[in-house]
Design a protein around this motif. Structure first.
Motif, mmCIF file in Angstrom:
data_model
loop_
_atom_site.group_PDB
_atom_site.id
_atom_site.type_symbol
_atom_site.label_atom_id
_atom_site.label_comp_id
_atom_site.label_asym_id
_atom_site.label_seq_id
_atom_site.Cartn_x
_atom_site.Cartn_y
_atom_site.Cartn_z
ATOM 1 N N MET A 149 0.837 -1.192 0.000
ATOM 2 C CA MET A 149 0.000 0.000 0.000
ATOM 3 C C MET A 149 0.874 1.244 0.000
ATOM 4 S SD MET A 149 -2.906 -1.181 2.775
ATOM 5 C CE MET A 149 -3.753 0.393 2.652
ATOM 6 N N ALA A 150 0.466 2.229 -0.817
ATOM 7 C CA ALA A 150 1.287 3.432 -0.987
ATOM 8 C C ALA A 150 1.439 4.184 0.324
ATOM 9 C CB ALA A 150 0.663 4.335 -2.053
ATOM 10 N N PHE A 151 0.339 4.237 1.111
ATOM 11 C CA PHE A 151 0.415 4.978 2.371
ATOM 12 C C PHE A 151 1.401 4.351 3.333
ATOM 13 C CE2 PHE A 151 -1.060 5.348 6.799
ATOM 14 C CZ PHE A 151 -0.833 6.707 6.973
ATOM 15 N N LEU A 152 1.337 3.013 3.450
ATOM 16 C CA LEU A 152 2.237 2.332 4.371
ATOM 17 C C LEU A 152 3.685 2.437 3.920
ATOM 18 C CD1 LEU A 152 0.195 -0.869 5.307
ATOM 19 C CD2 LEU A 152 0.510 1.211 6.650
ATOM 20 N N SER A 153 3.933 2.439 2.592
ATOM 21 C CA SER A 153 5.304 2.589 2.107
ATOM 22 C C SER A 153 5.827 3.992 2.401
ATOM 23 C CB SER A 153 5.372 2.311 0.600
ATOM 24 O OG SER A 153 4.636 3.278 -0.125
ATOM 25 N N PHE A 154 4.939 4.975 2.485
ATOM 26 C CA PHE A 154 5.333 6.332 2.854
ATOM 27 C C PHE A 154 5.914 6.367 4.257
ATOM 28 C CE2 PHE A 154 4.097 10.395 4.923
ATOM 29 C CZ PHE A 154 4.878 11.259 4.162
ATOM 30 N N LEU A 155 5.521 5.401 5.087
ATOM 31 C CA LEU A 155 6.000 5.340 6.463
ATOM 32 C C LEU A 155 7.343 4.639 6.592
ATOM 33 C CD1 LEU A 155 2.667 4.354 8.282
ATOM 34 C CD2 LEU A 155 3.573 6.650 7.859
ATOM 35 N N ASP A 156 7.845 4.056 5.497
ATOM 36 C CA ASP A 156 9.117 3.330 5.547
ATOM 37 C C ASP A 156 10.249 4.243 5.984
ATOM 38 O OD1 ASP A 156 7.821 1.077 4.724
ATOM 39 O OD2 ASP A 156 8.510 1.171 2.642
ATOM 40 N N HIS A 157 11.209 3.651 6.688
ATOM 41 C CA HIS A 157 12.351 4.424 7.180
ATOM 42 C C HIS A 157 13.089 5.134 6.055
ATOM 43 C CE1 HIS A 157 16.585 4.925 8.490
ATOM 44 N NE2 HIS A 157 16.024 5.259 9.626
#
Length: 459
Positions: free
Chosen positions: A1-9
């Motif tokens: 999911m694009a949103f969750l990948s935005f949270l990646d370190h």
């Protein structure tokens, strides 16, 4: 999911040219939100009137029962910060702050449902357990991040973040009082809907902070800055991993210092509104104003004393703080209407005590950084916050149950606080002695290779 990948370190690593001064607003957005927990005392009396509306009725919760909501929240804060410390180091602050926003808001929503059903265990679970997990993630992530952005001024850095936590009640207290008044009806004290609105508000505000936060690139340092040990020899340029740090006497001495200082301060903070009403007979609205004043002192103390510690050192700062606290808690019970009858002196003394309480939190991370370096600072700080967990239970339990015991034995409401405040003085003396014993961390605890320590700046 694009949103969750935005949270990646990796997505949160700052690009060249990024200004580190954009990070403090992100930290403040989170800490001003979760700092609402310090205004919880404005809910204590309304939560004991859910059935009676204007006064407690059969079936209503008691103040000691309601007090456990706050204790659970603070207890879980420290435990979750310790448990998720290594995860925070790995995943980075953006994901931690985003998850914190969801958990903190969810805690309000579940607590609202608990009020609706008049099920205290649901309020414990919501605000105390789920919301407490949000507190733990939201508290430690900004602090560890700012220490890495401001290695040249670690006291200033932690003061900027933790000042927001101390000031959270300045927003949360009047907001809660006004919302409860707005939603109040002849059959509803307004707590249920207030929880829903506040949860939604804090969810949005904390999500903004999570989106804004960045971490420094590996090996980054402020332009022109070179680390150098302090004249006292208490500051290290080496790193210590979380496991060895946890086994040092220095960690546990600092744990005792933080626990004793926090127990004394949090006992007053959790009972602030009912306490001033007991001592001086003022109205609930005026008591809410007192909670806001304490928030100002709490906030100012965090910034002022942590900044001072950059110049005089952390150990010397704690010696001053604990010494002043011992004097202040000795004076506080004698300001009541039954003795000096000086509400002005009570407010001033209590305010100074809360500034010292807040200063302990803002100075402790920099103290850890001095002793153990920045290599695993987030995880080490998370474990130190277990001192807050213990204090979050010990302080309110001492105040609430000793007050009830004194009243049952015929002591008036004003005099019921005198014994417990004297006990707080004894705890502060223990903290003073523990700080006196702190020494520099021996070389045997340093990490073997300094390469990881340099790279840690990007975590």
């Amino acid at each position: 999911m694009a949103f969750l990948s935005f949270l990646d370190h990796e997505r949160s690593v700052a690009r060249p040219g990024f200004s580190r001064w954009l990070v403090p607003p992100a930290a403040l957005a989170v800490h001003l939100s979760i700092g609402q927990v310090y205004s919880f005392s404005v809910f204590k009396i309304p939560l004991t009137h859910l059935i009676g509306i204007t006064k407690s009725a059969p079936g209503d919760w008691t103040q000691p029962e309601v007090g456990w909501i706050f204790s659970f929240a603070i207890g879980v804060l420290g435990l979750s910060a310790a448990f998720f410390g290594p995860w925070l180091e790995r995943e980075g602050p953006r994901r931690a702050m985003a998850y914190a926003s969801v958990l903190f808001a969810l805690g309000f929503f579940i607590a609202s449902f608990g009020v609706h059903l008049h099920q205290l265990w649901l309020v414990y679970f919501g605000y105390g357990i789920i919301g407490g997990m949000g507190l733990g993630l939201g508290y430690s992530a900004p602090v560890a991040t700012l220490i890495r952005w401001f290695p040249d001024r670690p006291g200033l850095a932690t003061g900027m973040a933790i000042m927001g936590f101390g000031g959270g009640a300045m927003i949360g207290s009047p907001l809660a009082v006004k919302l409860m008044a707005f939603f109040h009806t002849p059959t509803d004290v307004g707590v249920e809907k207030t929880f829903l609105v506040m949860g939604t508000f804090y969810l949005c505000f904390m999500a903004f902070g999570a989106a804004l936060v960045r971490v420094p690139r590996p090996g980054w340092k402020p332009e022109g800055w070179q680390p150098k040990p302090a004249a006292s020899g208490m500051v290290t340029t080496h790193g210590v991993a979380v496991g060895p740090a946890f086994r040092t006497p220095q960690f546990w001495l600092l744990w005792i210092v933080l626990c004793m200082n926090t127990t004394a301060g949090i006992g007053i903070l959790e009972q602030a509104s009912p306490m001033i009403q007991d001592l001086f007979g003022i109205t609930a609205i005026a008591a809410g104003g007192f909670v806001g004043v304490l928030s100002l002192f709490n906030m100012a103390g965090r910034f002022f004393w942590s900044t001072v510690s950059d110049f005089i050192g952390r150990k010397a700062t704690f010696m001053i703080l604990l010494g002043l606290a011992i004097i202040g808690y000795s004076i506080l019970p004698y300001t009541s209407a039954a003795h000096m009858n000086s509400i002005g002196l009570f407010v001033l003394t209590a305010g100074i005590m809360l500034s010292i309480y807040g200063a302990g939190f803002s100075t402790a991370p920099a103290y850890l950084k001095d002793l153990f370096g920045t290599y695993n600072i987030g995880a080490i700080y998370g474990r130190l916050l277990t001192a807050w967990s213990v204090a979050g239970i010990l302080g309110p339990v001492l105040v609430n149950y000793m007050r009830e015991s004194q009243i049952k034995h015929g002591v008036d409401h004003a005099g019921a606080y005198q014994l417990v405040l004297h006990i707080m003085v004894g705890l502060l003396i223990v903290g003073f002695l523990a700080n006196l014993l702190v020494r520099a961390v021996p070389q045997k605890y340093w990490i073997k290779s300094e390469a990881p320590a340099a790279a840690a700046g990007g975590h």
